[in-house]
Design a protein around this motif. Structure first.
Motif, PDB file in Angstrom:
ATOM      1  N   GLY B  47       0.792  -1.221   0.000  1.00 46.89           N
ATOM      2  CA  GLY B  47       0.000   0.000   0.000  1.00 46.89           C
ATOM      3  C   GLY B  47       0.825   1.272   0.000  1.00 46.89           C
ATOM      4  O   GLY B  47       0.370   2.318   0.445  1.00 46.89           O
ATOM      5  N   ARG B 100     -11.157  -5.738   7.807  1.00 49.55           N
ATOM      6  CA  ARG B 100     -11.789  -5.367   6.548  1.00 49.55           C
ATOM      7  C   ARG B 100     -10.885  -5.613   5.364  1.00 49.55           C
ATOM      8  O   ARG B 100     -11.332  -5.901   4.271  1.00 49.55           O
ATOM      9  CB  ARG B 100     -12.158  -3.873   6.540  1.00 49.55           C
ATOM     10  CG  ARG B 100     -12.858  -3.411   7.770  1.00 49.55           C
ATOM     11  CD  ARG B 100     -13.445  -2.058   7.591  1.00 49.55           C
ATOM     12  NE  ARG B 100     -12.491  -1.026   7.167  1.00 49.55           N
ATOM     13  CZ  ARG B 100     -12.828   0.234   7.024  1.00 49.55           C
ATOM     14  NH1 ARG B 100     -14.064   0.609   7.256  1.00 49.55           N
ATOM     15  NH2 ARG B 100     -11.923   1.132   6.664  1.00 49.55           N
ATOM     16  N   ARG B 101      -9.578  -5.408   5.588  1.00 46.49           N
ATOM     17  CA  ARG B 101      -8.658  -5.526   4.462  1.00 46.49           C
ATOM     18  C   ARG B 101      -7.275  -5.876   4.989  1.00 46.49           C
ATOM     19  O   ARG B 101      -6.768  -5.210   5.890  1.00 46.49           O
ATOM     20  CB  ARG B 101      -8.626  -4.228   3.660  1.00 46.49           C
ATOM     21  CG  ARG B 101      -8.201  -4.434   2.235  1.00 46.49           C
ATOM     22  CD  ARG B 101      -8.424  -3.223   1.346  1.00 46.49           C
ATOM     23  NE  ARG B 101      -7.634  -2.093   1.784  1.00 46.49           N
ATOM     24  CZ  ARG B 101      -8.142  -0.939   2.191  1.00 46.49           C
ATOM     25  NH1 ARG B 101      -9.448  -0.762   2.212  1.00 46.49           N
ATOM     26  NH2 ARG B 101      -7.358   0.037   2.579  1.00 46.49           N
ATOM     27  N   ASN B 103      -4.372  -5.367   3.925  1.00 46.55           N
ATOM     28  CA  ASN B 103      -3.314  -4.342   3.908  1.00 46.55           C
ATOM     29  C   ASN B 103      -3.815  -2.975   4.397  1.00 46.55           C
ATOM     30  O   ASN B 103      -3.216  -1.958   4.069  1.00 46.55           O
ATOM     31  CB  ASN B 103      -2.680  -4.235   2.519  1.00 46.55           C
ATOM     32  CG  ASN B 103      -3.642  -3.658   1.493  1.00 46.55           C
ATOM     33  OD1 ASN B 103      -4.824  -3.472   1.774  1.00 46.55           O
ATOM     34  ND2 ASN B 103      -3.140  -3.375   0.311  1.00 46.55           N
ATOM     35  N   GLU B 104      -4.882  -2.942   5.189  1.00 49.74           N
ATOM     36  CA  GLU B 104      -5.325  -1.649   5.713  1.00 49.74           C
ATOM     37  C   GLU B 104      -4.371  -1.183   6.813  1.00 49.74           C
ATOM     38  O   GLU B 104      -4.023  -1.939   7.719  1.00 49.74           O
ATOM     39  CB  GLU B 104      -6.756  -1.722   6.267  1.00 49.74           C
ATOM     40  CG  GLU B 104      -7.235  -0.348   6.747  1.00 49.74           C
ATOM     41  CD  GLU B 104      -8.728  -0.274   7.119  1.00 49.74           C
ATOM     42  OE1 GLU B 104      -9.266   0.838   7.144  1.00 49.74           O
ATOM     43  OE2 GLU B 104      -9.332  -1.323   7.374  1.00 49.74           O
ATOM     44  N   PHE B 105      -3.961   0.079   6.735  1.00 44.64           N
ATOM     45  CA  PHE B 105      -3.097   0.645   7.767  1.00 44.64           C
ATOM     46  C   PHE B 105      -3.946   1.105   8.946  1.00 44.64           C
ATOM     47  O   PHE B 105      -4.798   1.981   8.785  1.00 44.64           O
ATOM     48  CB  PHE B 105      -2.364   1.884   7.241  1.00 44.64           C
ATOM     49  CG  PHE B 105      -1.339   1.614   6.179  1.00 44.64           C
ATOM     50  CD1 PHE B 105      -0.326   0.691   6.375  1.00 44.64           C
ATOM     51  CD2 PHE B 105      -1.361   2.316   4.979  1.00 44.64           C
ATOM     52  CE1 PHE B 105       0.631   0.456   5.398  1.00 44.64           C
ATOM     53  CE2 PHE B 105      -0.404   2.098   3.999  1.00 44.64           C
ATOM     54  CZ  PHE B 105       0.598   1.161   4.208  1.00 44.64           C
ATOM     55  N   LEU B 106      -3.724   0.557  10.121  1.00 40.12           N
ATOM     56  CA  LEU B 106      -4.328   1.107  11.337  1.00 40.12           C
ATOM     57  C   LEU B 106      -3.197   1.669  12.198  1.00 40.12           C
ATOM     58  O   LEU B 106      -2.584   0.962  12.991  1.00 40.12           O
ATOM     59  CB  LEU B 106      -5.131   0.048  12.098  1.00 40.12           C
ATOM     60  CG  LEU B 106      -6.342  -0.542  11.368  1.00 40.12           C
ATOM     61  CD1 LEU B 106      -7.103  -1.527  12.261  1.00 40.12           C
ATOM     62  CD2 LEU B 106      -7.291   0.546  10.876  1.00 40.12           C
ATOM     63  N   TRP B 107      -2.882   2.942  11.992  1.00 43.67           N
ATOM     64  CA  TRP B 107      -1.837   3.612  12.767  1.00 43.67           C
ATOM     65  C   TRP B 107      -2.434   4.122  14.072  1.00 43.67           C
ATOM     66  O   TRP B 107      -3.595   4.534  14.119  1.00 43.67           O
ATOM     67  CB  TRP B 107      -1.282   4.816  12.003  1.00 43.67           C
ATOM     68  CG  TRP B 107      -0.733   4.522  10.649  1.00 43.67           C
ATOM     69  CD1 TRP B 107      -1.338   4.756   9.445  1.00 43.67           C
ATOM     70  CD2 TRP B 107       0.550   3.976  10.339  1.00 43.67           C
ATOM     71  NE1 TRP B 107      -0.509   4.383   8.421  1.00 43.67           N
ATOM     72  CE2 TRP B 107       0.656   3.896   8.933  1.00 43.67           C
ATOM     73  CE3 TRP B 107       1.631   3.533  11.115  1.00 43.67           C
ATOM     74  CZ2 TRP B 107       1.784   3.409   8.289  1.00 43.67           C
ATOM     75  CZ3 TRP B 107       2.748   3.055  10.472  1.00 43.67           C
ATOM     76  CH2 TRP B 107       2.826   2.990   9.079  1.00 43.67           C
ATOM     77  N   VAL B 223       4.312   6.663   4.135  1.00 42.90           N
ATOM     78  CA  VAL B 223       2.967   6.280   4.600  1.00 42.90           C
ATOM     79  C   VAL B 223       2.753   6.613   6.073  1.00 42.90           C
ATOM     80  O   VAL B 223       1.644   6.506   6.569  1.00 42.90           O
ATOM     81  CB  VAL B 223       2.692   4.769   4.390  1.00 42.90           C
ATOM     82  CG1 VAL B 223       2.599   4.455   2.911  1.00 42.90           C
ATOM     83  CG2 VAL B 223       3.744   3.903   5.063  1.00 42.90           C
TER      84      VAL B 223
END
Ligand code: SF4
Ligand code: SF4
Lengths: 299, 234
Positions: B47, B100-101, B103-107, B223
């Motif tokens: 991503g 949900r995904r 490769n979703e980023f949860l920072w 990112v």
């Protein structure tokens, strides 16, 4: 057997709101101190088609956003810093989640940034600034954004850096895509010279709307999304699948289309959560480039 | 012992990791890397959006793909993208990025508490565990639902120390505290100089080796949200 005429009706390309991840605030309406030639909602010092949001307006929406599970908040205009409530609005927002402000960087004041720096330090969440500058030189930027705007925006960047922020420099691609690497490299050097030692850069595709449409003749009807094009397409790529925009005239489908009459979907999040027919010319740009409005840390 | 995915990437000899994990029957959730390598896709789907970030991500991906055997790749394809477990009545949802995904980023600094609370409520779980961004953190929402990023073993955390991180999750036992679980983030020191030597022998980029030796990230920085970026050196 007679043929049912409805069978020939074109299906509409509808995008359904999957989840309300980003809530945008059209916090300065369409009021801006600049009049950029490519402004996709034709903002100016005199454009009152959308007005300022007050702290109370934003507070109410922040409270409502909790049950929708909004992940991030974005503030745009016009120029957000023309709104006298903006600093208080951002301070309050940082109690709820991360905030990003899209600014032209030309009207920032040290006393505002001092308050915002303190607010961010006291919050769990990041406060991001996206400063719009259309190229690494006045020669590229000023014909689009106005005389001396490059110099003034760079002063804004210097000020943000002095207060410990890491602004994301956002530029509309007014050059050929193949020149990206060269222009970004030059921009990094220029930002270094202005004391910004780890510049963050973001390139946006050009949107043929508003003043930009007048400049370039807008979209042809061939550049439209059809229902067939959405079959099998990952609609999370589109901002309208995961965002809505609070304006003083109701909630709009996305930050790009607020000027279109059909873009205002209602006054409650519930009314605004219905699907939207992505039949505008700008929708085709979204389709091609993906979620162009969000930060790189959002994916 | 549970692994939340991305078995290769960044470091050398991805096959050795797979062997260790498979021989010991460790529960693994599929990461974006494992999905891409398993299916021989063109890139890691991490991503990234910046050209320099993508350049280094591609070097790492091409090395990992070339050094993962067909047998391990076939196994990677079978890994589940998420897994549910129960720990003394606490419903855990294990994933790589987000449920949900993959490769979703949860920072930590860009994920609101209300978002996490809604995610837990929608998915009918108490605690979500992930790893994708590579920085450990946790947040508990008002209604005793939460998220934990468990950290990663493959790269230090951009804090100037060379150790890596894992997480111990314990049940707090009924009635002992208002929270139903306890989290311990554990720094793990290891022979990072040997790792750097092995990376050099495999001709992995000097930029990656510098990260191993200094504890500062040198690539894939664009990112990061500003709070996380400011904590690092570059
Ligand atoms: S592009 Fe931005 S800075 Fe320029 S006129 Fe529009 S709102 Fe103002
Ligand atoms: S312009 Fe883009 S975000 Fe807005 S409705 Fe069209 S596709 Fe969706």
């Amino acid at each position: 057997m007679p043929i049912n005429p409805t069978a020939f009706e074109t299906r509409l390309p509808i995008v359904v709101l999957g989840s309300l991840d980003e809530l945008w605030f059209q916090v300065a309406g369409t009021r801006c101190n600049l009049t950029c030639t490519h402004c996709f909602i034709s903002c100016s010092p005199h454009n009152d088609s959308f007005g300022f949001l007050t702290l109370a307006d934003v507070e109410r929406r922040l409270q409502e956003s909790v049950e929708w599970g909004v992940k991030e908040f974005y503030f745009t205009g016009g120029e957000p810093f023309l709104n006298p409530d903006l600093i208080a609005i951002l301070e309050r927002t940082l109690d709820f989640g991360p905030a990003t402000v899209l600014t032209n960087g030309t009207v920032l004041k040290p006393e505002w940034l001092e308050r915002l720096r303190a607010a961010e330090q006291g919050s769990l969440y990041s406060l991001e600034f996206r400063v719009s500058i259309d190229g690494p030189t006045p020669e590229l930027n000023d014909p689009i954004r106005g005389p001396r705007t490059f110099e003034r925006a760079m002063c804004g960047v210097e000020l943000l850096v002095q207060f410990g922020f890491l602004p994301i420099i956002t530029m509309t691609r007014v050059w050929d895509e193949s020149q990206d690497a060269e222009i970004l490299g030059l921009f990094r050097d220029v930002l270094h010279q202005h004391g910004y030692d780890r510049p963050r850069l973001k390139v946006l595709p050009r949107l043929l709307l508003g003043a930009e449409a007048n400049r370039t003749c807008g979209y042809s009807s061939a550049e439209r999304i059809t229902a067939e094009m959405l079959d099998g397409y990952d609609t999370t790529q589109l901002v309208c699948q995961h965002s809505r925009v609070v304006t003083d005239r109701g909630i709009a489908v996305c930050p790009i289309l607020i000027d279109s009459p059909d873009a205002i979907l209602g006054d409650t999040f519930h009314e605004a959560s219905h699907g939207f027919a992505v039949t505008h010319g700008a929708c085709a740009t979204c389709y091609q480039y993906g979620a162009i409005c969000t930060n790189p840390s959002h994916k | 012992m549970i692994c939340l995915g991305d078995l290769g990437a960044f470091g050398p000899h991805p096959d050795r990791t797979c062997e260790l994990i498979r021989e010991n029957g460790i529960l693994v959730v599929q990461g974006n890397y494992d999905h891409s390598i398993g299916h021989e896709l063109n890139d890691c789907h991490c991503g990234y959006t910046d050209p320099r970030d993508n350049h280094f991500a591609q070097l790492s991906y091409d090395y990992t793909l070339a050094n993962t055997s067909d047998d391990h790749r076939a196994w990677m394809r079978t890994l589940p993208s998420q897994q549910r477990l129960e720990m003394d009545g606490v419903q855990l949802l294990l994933c790589h990025g987000s449920p949900r995904r993959t490769n979703e980023f949860l920072w930590e600094s860009t994920t609101s508490a209300q978002f996490l609370a809604k995610l837990c409520a929608d998915l009918e779980c108490d605690l979500i565990l992930g790893t994708h961004t590579g920085l450990h953190w946790q947040r508990t929402c008002l209604n005793s639902q939460g998220f934990i990023n468990v950290g990663v073993l493959g790269r230090p955390e951009n804090d100037g120390t060379t150790n890596v991180w894992y997480t111990i999750l314990r049940s707090a036992g009924a009635g002992r505290s208002s929270l139903l679980w306890e989290v311990e983030f554990v720094p793990l020191a290891y022979d990072h100089e040997r790792l750097a030597r092995e990376m050099r022998n495999e001709r992995l980029p000097e930029e990656f080796i510098e990260t191993i030796l200094t504890g500062w990230w040198t690539t894939c920085l664009e990112v990061l949200p500003s709070k996380e970026r400011r904590r690092g050196r570059w």
